[in-house]
Design a protein around this motif. Structure first.
Motif, PDB file in Angstrom:
ATOM      1  N   GLU A   1       0.823  -1.208   0.000  1.00  0.00           N
ATOM      2  CA  GLU A   1       0.000   0.000   0.000  1.00  0.00           C
ATOM      3  C   GLU A   1       0.857   1.259   0.000  1.00  0.00           C
ATOM      4  O   GLU A   1       0.392   2.327  -0.410  1.00  0.00           O
ATOM      5  CB  GLU A   1      -0.918   0.007   1.216  1.00  0.00           C
ATOM      6  CG  GLU A   1      -1.948  -1.117   1.219  1.00  0.00           C
ATOM      7  CD  GLU A   1      -2.767  -1.129   2.491  1.00  0.00           C
ATOM      8  OE1 GLU A   1      -2.752  -0.113   3.208  1.00  0.00           O
ATOM      9  OE2 GLU A   1      -3.415  -2.144   2.770  1.00  0.00           O
ATOM     10  N   ALA A   2       2.085   1.164   0.483  1.00  0.00           N
ATOM     11  CA  ALA A   2       2.994   2.306   0.517  1.00  0.00           C
ATOM     12  C   ALA A   2       4.337   1.897  -0.070  1.00  0.00           C
ATOM     13  O   ALA A   2       4.765   0.745   0.059  1.00  0.00           O
ATOM     14  CB  ALA A   2       3.178   2.815   1.945  1.00  0.00           C
ATOM     15  N   ASP A   3       5.009   2.846  -0.719  1.00  0.00           N
ATOM     16  CA  ASP A   3       6.341   2.586  -1.271  1.00  0.00           C
ATOM     17  C   ASP A   3       7.410   2.676  -0.185  1.00  0.00           C
ATOM     18  O   ASP A   3       8.404   1.958  -0.223  1.00  0.00           O
ATOM     19  CB  ASP A   3       6.658   3.603  -2.378  1.00  0.00           C
ATOM     20  CG  ASP A   3       5.657   3.550  -3.506  1.00  0.00           C
ATOM     21  OD1 ASP A   3       5.419   2.440  -4.024  1.00  0.00           O
ATOM     22  OD2 ASP A   3       5.095   4.602  -3.870  1.00  0.00           O
ATOM     23  N   ILE A   4       7.182   3.566   0.781  1.00  0.00           N
ATOM     24  CA  ILE A   4       8.184   3.799   1.822  1.00  0.00           C
ATOM     25  C   ILE A   4       7.490   4.338   3.068  1.00  0.00           C
ATOM     26  O   ILE A   4       6.459   5.002   2.973  1.00  0.00           O
ATOM     27  CB  ILE A   4       9.261   4.800   1.329  1.00  0.00           C
ATOM     28  CG1 ILE A   4      10.393   4.925   2.342  1.00  0.00           C
ATOM     29  CG2 ILE A   4       8.641   6.162   1.002  1.00  0.00           C
ATOM     30  CD1 ILE A   4      11.597   5.709   1.814  1.00  0.00           C
ATOM     31  N   ALA A   5       8.072   4.022   4.225  1.00  0.00           N
ATOM     32  CA  ALA A   5       7.576   4.563   5.487  1.00  0.00           C
ATOM     33  C   ALA A   5       8.682   5.362   6.151  1.00  0.00           C
ATOM     34  O   ALA A   5       9.868   5.018   6.055  1.00  0.00           O
ATOM     35  CB  ALA A   5       7.112   3.442   6.410  1.00  0.00           C
ATOM     36  N   LEU A   6       8.294   6.427   6.809  1.00  0.00           N
ATOM     37  CA  LEU A   6       9.193   7.211   7.655  1.00  0.00           C
ATOM     38  C   LEU A   6       8.622   7.110   9.059  1.00  0.00           C
ATOM     39  O   LEU A   6       7.686   7.826   9.412  1.00  0.00           O
ATOM     40  CB  LEU A   6       9.245   8.668   7.174  1.00  0.00           C
ATOM     41  CG  LEU A   6      10.080   9.645   8.003  1.00  0.00           C
ATOM     42  CD1 LEU A   6      11.550   9.255   7.995  1.00  0.00           C
ATOM     43  CD2 LEU A   6       9.902  11.072   7.503  1.00  0.00           C
ATOM     44  N   ALA A   7       9.162   6.178   9.853  1.00  0.00           N
ATOM     45  CA  ALA A   7       8.503   5.847  11.114  1.00  0.00           C
ATOM     46  C   ALA A   7       9.460   5.139  12.065  1.00  0.00           C
ATOM     47  O   ALA A   7      10.631   4.897  11.734  1.00  0.00           O
ATOM     48  CB  ALA A   7       7.280   4.976  10.850  1.00  0.00           C
ATOM     49  N   GLU A   8       8.952   4.811  13.242  1.00  0.00           N
ATOM     50  CA  GLU A   8       9.675   4.017  14.242  1.00  0.00           C
ATOM     51  C   GLU A   8      10.199   2.730  13.606  1.00  0.00           C
ATOM     52  O   GLU A   8       9.469   2.020  12.914  1.00  0.00           O
ATOM     53  CB  GLU A   8       8.725   3.684  15.388  1.00  0.00           C
ATOM     54  CG  GLU A   8       9.181   2.614  16.337  1.00  0.00           C
ATOM     55  CD  GLU A   8      10.267   3.086  17.290  1.00  0.00           C
ATOM     56  OE1 GLU A   8      11.062   2.236  17.726  1.00  0.00           O
ATOM     57  OE2 GLU A   8      10.295   4.291  17.599  1.00  0.00           O
ATOM     58  N   VAL A   9      11.480   2.426  13.833  1.00  0.00           N
ATOM     59  CA  VAL A   9      12.098   1.283  13.146  1.00  0.00           C
ATOM     60  C   VAL A   9      12.382   0.098  14.061  1.00  0.00           C
ATOM     61  O   VAL A   9      12.758  -0.971  13.571  1.00  0.00           O
ATOM     62  CB  VAL A   9      13.409   1.697  12.449  1.00  0.00           C
ATOM     63  CG1 VAL A   9      13.155   2.751  11.393  1.00  0.00           C
ATOM     64  CG2 VAL A   9      14.449   2.176  13.460  1.00  0.00           C
ATOM     65  N   SER A  10      12.211   0.235  15.369  1.00  0.00           N
ATOM     66  CA  SER A  10      12.652  -0.827  16.280  1.00  0.00           C
ATOM     67  C   SER A  10      11.941  -2.149  16.016  1.00  0.00           C
ATOM     68  O   SER A  10      12.550  -3.213  16.126  1.00  0.00           O
ATOM     69  CB  SER A  10      12.454  -0.385  17.734  1.00  0.00           C
ATOM     70  OG  SER A  10      11.096  -0.091  17.996  1.00  0.00           O
ATOM     71  N   GLU A  11      10.656  -2.104  15.673  1.00  0.00           N
ATOM     72  CA  GLU A  11       9.935  -3.338  15.407  1.00  0.00           C
ATOM     73  C   GLU A  11      10.161  -3.823  13.973  1.00  0.00           C
ATOM     74  O   GLU A  11      10.226  -5.026  13.713  1.00  0.00           O
ATOM     75  CB  GLU A  11       8.446  -3.137  15.699  1.00  0.00           C
ATOM     76  CG  GLU A  11       8.190  -2.862  17.172  1.00  0.00           C
ATOM     77  CD  GLU A  11       6.726  -2.627  17.492  1.00  0.00           C
ATOM     78  OE1 GLU A  11       5.867  -3.080  16.720  1.00  0.00           O
ATOM     79  OE2 GLU A  11       6.446  -1.985  18.529  1.00  0.00           O
TER      80      GLU A  11
END
Length: 298
Positions: A131-141
């Motif tokens: 649904e998305a090409d890229i995320a800019l978000a929390e990466v720990s999980e």
């Protein structure tokens, strides 16, 4: 079309579910059957034939392959046309995501960009599902998922903030003091949830089904959390101090000096491992990095 017919077993109901007229649906099915040279659905009872079952079973993989092919063609077209789909967490979007997309759109007006603000879990799921090409978000999980590639950007300390006339303003509150008041914000990632009491209180509650802490007032954007905190004399929000510096300077809010080692943003880019990055995605990432560097320098 075929899935809708198989589910509803009725041309009228299938057409309604698809948002098309029944004659248009009938024509589409007839055209497909003529091209394949077989009957896909028995008209009596609208049940799939043996050929219809084959198409229903194999069609998903074929459509997925076609979608990937279209995506690769779009990549080759560059930045002047096409679409970039971005999901971003509440804080990273406020820090650099919004401005990065603004700069990208200004430089490439023919590019279509879709931005959705989501929580940490939904960001990774959107990339995994396509649904998305890229995320800019929390990466720990996301770092623990084999199908996801992660590029960390920043690990930024956060502090609690409140209205200037909040009972805790001007003091040195402990965590026991903080949990006596309602917290405002998005759901916390697992690494933060582990540091909080596994109980329900004024500050929020622990959802055992999702293994995640939920603040008393759950919101999806930082701006919503900020507005609520400034309007509610009892609520507490969290943020990197620079996100509320203008409000502090104007006397609209107060920053609490309590420093908790686990209360940090740990965000970056999340993409699907093994997938080619489009020119638009690379340009967005470069813009985010530039804005993050400017923020650090400031």
């Amino acid at each position: 079309m075929l899935s809708a017919l198989a589910e509803h077993r009725h041309f009228g109901r299938a057409a309604s579910a698809l948002g098309v007229s029944q004659p248009a649906l009938t024509r589409s099915l007839k055209h497909l059957e003529e091209n394949l040279g077989v009957t896909l659905f028995d008209r009596e009872g609208v049940t799939p034939t043996v050929f219809g079952r084959i198409v229903l079973e194999r069609g998903g993989a074929i459509i997925g392959g076609f979608t990937d092919m279209i995506r690769e063609i779009t990549l080759a077209k560059g930045l002047e046309i096409g679409e970039l789909r971005v999901v971003a967490g509440p804080y990273p979007s406020q820090i650099s995501g919004h401005r990065a997309i603004g700069r990208l759109a200004a430089r490439h007006p023919g590019l279509s960009v879709r931005l959705h603000i989501v929580n940490w879990t939904a960001a990774a799921e959107a990339v995994l599902s396509g649904e998305a090409d890229i995320a800019l978000a929390e990466v720990s999980e996301a770092e623990r998922h084999g199908d996801l590639a992660v590029e960390p950007i920043a690990a930024t300390p956060m502090q609690f903030f409140c209205a200037p006339d909040h009972p805790l303003a001007g003091g040195m509150p402990t965590i026991d003091d903080l949990i006596r008041y309602p917290w405002v914000g998005p759901s916390a990632p697992g690494r933060m949830s582990a540091a909080l009491p596994k109980t329900e209180g004024a500050f929020g509650s622990y959802d055992r089904n999702s293994d995640r802490f939920l603040p008393r007032i759950l919101v999806e954007t930082f701006s919503a959390a900020r507005d609520i905190v400034l309007a509610d004399k009892a609520a507490l929000g969290v943020a990197p101090p620079f996100l509320v510096e203008a409000d502090i300077a104007a006397g609209r809010c107060a920053l609490l000096p309590t420093l908790l080692p686990w209360l940090r943003l740990n965000y970056g880019f999340i993409t699907r491992r093994g997938r080619s990055a489009s020119p638009a995605m690379l340009a967005f990432m470069a813009s985010v990095r530039a804005i993050e560097a400017e923020t650090v320098m400031r």
